[in-house]
Design a protein around this motif. Sequence first.
Motif, PDB file in Angstrom:
ATOM      1  N   ASP A   1      49.593  22.621  34.389  1.00  0.00           N
ATOM      2  CA  ASP A   1      48.981  21.291  34.344  1.00  0.00           C
ATOM      3  C   ASP A   1      49.057  20.593  35.701  1.00  0.00           C
ATOM      4  O   ASP A   1      48.150  19.838  36.067  1.00  0.00           O
ATOM      5  CB  ASP A   1      49.628  20.431  33.263  1.00  0.00           C
ATOM      6  CG  ASP A   1      49.065  20.716  31.878  1.00  0.00           C
ATOM      7  OD1 ASP A   1      47.967  21.309  31.779  1.00  0.00           O
ATOM      8  OD2 ASP A   1      49.721  20.333  30.893  1.00  0.00           O
ATOM      9  N   ALA A   2      50.120  20.838  36.452  1.00  0.00           N
ATOM     10  CA  ALA A   2      50.223  20.270  37.797  1.00  0.00           C
ATOM     11  C   ALA A   2      49.130  20.847  38.700  1.00  0.00           C
ATOM     12  O   ALA A   2      48.518  20.120  39.496  1.00  0.00           O
ATOM     13  CB  ALA A   2      51.604  20.528  38.381  1.00  0.00           C
ATOM     14  N   LEU A   3      48.880  22.136  38.566  1.00  0.00           N
ATOM     15  CA  LEU A   3      47.811  22.768  39.338  1.00  0.00           C
ATOM     16  C   LEU A   3      46.449  22.222  38.921  1.00  0.00           C
ATOM     17  O   LEU A   3      45.575  21.992  39.765  1.00  0.00           O
ATOM     18  CB  LEU A   3      47.859  24.289  39.173  1.00  0.00           C
ATOM     19  CG  LEU A   3      49.049  24.968  39.836  1.00  0.00           C
ATOM     20  CD1 LEU A   3      49.231  26.380  39.302  1.00  0.00           C
ATOM     21  CD2 LEU A   3      48.879  24.977  41.351  1.00  0.00           C
ATOM     22  N   LYS A   4      46.267  21.995  37.624  1.00  0.00           N
ATOM     23  CA  LYS A   4      45.023  21.408  37.132  1.00  0.00           C
ATOM     24  C   LYS A   4      44.832  20.009  37.715  1.00  0.00           C
ATOM     25  O   LYS A   4      43.727  19.645  38.121  1.00  0.00           O
ATOM     26  CB  LYS A   4      45.006  21.335  35.610  1.00  0.00           C
ATOM     27  CG  LYS A   4      43.715  20.723  35.062  1.00  0.00           C
ATOM     28  CD  LYS A   4      43.769  20.536  33.570  1.00  0.00           C
ATOM     29  CE  LYS A   4      44.561  19.335  33.228  1.00  0.00           C
ATOM     30  NZ  LYS A   4      43.961  18.215  32.614  1.00  0.00           N
ATOM     31  N   ALA A   5      45.903  19.236  37.780  1.00  0.00           N
ATOM     32  CA  ALA A   5      45.817  17.886  38.340  1.00  0.00           C
ATOM     33  C   ALA A   5      45.404  17.936  39.811  1.00  0.00           C
ATOM     34  O   ALA A   5      44.599  17.099  40.271  1.00  0.00           O
ATOM     35  CB  ALA A   5      47.146  17.168  38.167  1.00  0.00           C
ATOM     36  N   GLU A   6      45.932  18.900  40.550  1.00  0.00           N
ATOM     37  CA  GLU A   6      45.520  19.070  41.948  1.00  0.00           C
ATOM     38  C   GLU A   6      44.033  19.413  42.017  1.00  0.00           C
ATOM     39  O   GLU A   6      43.308  18.892  42.872  1.00  0.00           O
ATOM     40  CB  GLU A   6      46.341  20.169  42.621  1.00  0.00           C
ATOM     41  CG  GLU A   6      47.791  19.811  42.847  1.00  0.00           C
ATOM     42  CD  GLU A   6      48.584  20.952  43.474  1.00  0.00           C
ATOM     43  OE1 GLU A   6      48.028  21.666  44.340  1.00  0.00           O
ATOM     44  OE2 GLU A   6      49.749  21.122  43.103  1.00  0.00           O
ATOM     45  N   GLY A   7      43.601  20.285  41.120  1.00  0.00           N
ATOM     46  CA  GLY A   7      42.181  20.636  41.056  1.00  0.00           C
ATOM     47  C   GLY A   7      41.322  19.428  40.724  1.00  0.00           C
ATOM     48  O   GLY A   7      40.247  19.249  41.312  1.00  0.00           O
ATOM     49  N   ASN A   8      41.793  18.597  39.814  1.00  0.00           N
ATOM     50  CA  ASN A   8      41.040  17.397  39.450  1.00  0.00           C
ATOM     51  C   ASN A   8      40.887  16.464  40.651  1.00  0.00           C
ATOM     52  O   ASN A   8      39.818  15.881  40.859  1.00  0.00           O
ATOM     53  CB  ASN A   8      41.739  16.659  38.308  1.00  0.00           C
ATOM     54  CG  ASN A   8      41.648  17.400  36.994  1.00  0.00           C
ATOM     55  OD1 ASN A   8      40.902  18.354  36.845  1.00  0.00           O
ATOM     56  ND2 ASN A   8      42.435  16.967  36.027  1.00  0.00           N
ATOM     57  N   ALA A   9      41.955  16.324  41.439  1.00  0.00           N
ATOM     58  CA  ALA A   9      41.892  15.466  42.622  1.00  0.00           C
ATOM     59  C   ALA A   9      40.892  16.028  43.634  1.00  0.00           C
ATOM     60  O   ALA A   9      40.095  15.275  44.225  1.00  0.00           O
ATOM     61  CB  ALA A   9      43.276  15.331  43.252  1.00  0.00           C
TER      62      ALA A   9
ATOM     63  N   SER B   1      39.525  26.947  42.914  1.00  0.00           N
ATOM     64  CA  SER B   1      40.680  27.780  43.251  1.00  0.00           C
ATOM     65  C   SER B   1      41.947  27.280  42.541  1.00  0.00           C
ATOM     66  O   SER B   1      42.736  28.080  42.024  1.00  0.00           O
ATOM     67  CB  SER B   1      40.880  27.806  44.762  1.00  0.00           C
ATOM     68  OG  SER B   1      42.015  28.573  45.096  1.00  0.00           O
ATOM     69  N   LYS B   2      42.143  25.969  42.515  1.00  0.00           N
ATOM     70  CA  LYS B   2      43.323  25.409  41.826  1.00  0.00           C
ATOM     71  C   LYS B   2      43.261  25.676  40.334  1.00  0.00           C
ATOM     72  O   LYS B   2      44.273  25.971  39.695  1.00  0.00           O
ATOM     73  CB  LYS B   2      43.442  23.904  42.078  1.00  0.00           C
ATOM     74  CG  LYS B   2      43.908  23.557  43.460  1.00  0.00           C
ATOM     75  CD  LYS B   2      45.340  24.019  43.695  1.00  0.00           C
ATOM     76  CE  LYS B   2      45.788  23.682  45.095  1.00  0.00           C
ATOM     77  NZ  LYS B   2      47.138  24.130  45.370  1.00  0.00           N
ATOM     78  N   TYR B   3      42.063  25.577  39.740  1.00  0.00           N
ATOM     79  CA  TYR B   3      41.926  25.874  38.311  1.00  0.00           C
ATOM     80  C   TYR B   3      42.220  27.353  38.045  1.00  0.00           C
ATOM     81  O   TYR B   3      42.843  27.694  37.038  1.00  0.00           O
ATOM     82  CB  TYR B   3      40.539  25.496  37.805  1.00  0.00           C
ATOM     83  CG  TYR B   3      40.212  24.021  37.925  1.00  0.00           C
ATOM     84  CD1 TYR B   3      41.151  23.047  37.569  1.00  0.00           C
ATOM     85  CD2 TYR B   3      38.987  23.599  38.389  1.00  0.00           C
ATOM     86  CE1 TYR B   3      40.853  21.697  37.691  1.00  0.00           C
ATOM     87  CE2 TYR B   3      38.681  22.250  38.509  1.00  0.00           C
ATOM     88  CZ  TYR B   3      39.619  21.302  38.147  1.00  0.00           C
ATOM     89  OH  TYR B   3      39.317  19.966  38.259  1.00  0.00           O
ATOM     90  N   SER B   4      41.817  28.223  38.966  1.00  0.00           N
ATOM     91  CA  SER B   4      42.151  29.651  38.840  1.00  0.00           C
ATOM     92  C   SER B   4      43.658  29.856  38.931  1.00  0.00           C
ATOM     93  O   SER B   4      44.226  30.664  38.189  1.00  0.00           O
ATOM     94  CB  SER B   4      41.441  30.469  39.914  1.00  0.00           C
ATOM     95  OG  SER B   4      40.051  30.490  39.691  1.00  0.00           O
TER      96      SER B   4
END
Length: 66
Positions: free
Chosen positions: A9-17, A29-32
Amino acid sequence: MAAVLKEADALKAEGNALFGAGDFEAAASKYSDALEAAAECAGPGGPAMASARATYLANRGAARLQ
């Protein structure tokens, strides 16, 4: 499993940003990365993990379509 979901979820949050900033390639890439982190969980992970993986896949797809 909770720690794996938290990391993903932290990686997803980075992807969202990144998505919000218009950096769609980096967001995908972050979602992957989130999907890979979730895959490291032993077993299917139950409904919470299935729901999270579906979200990561949908977000990655949206980023790739931009």
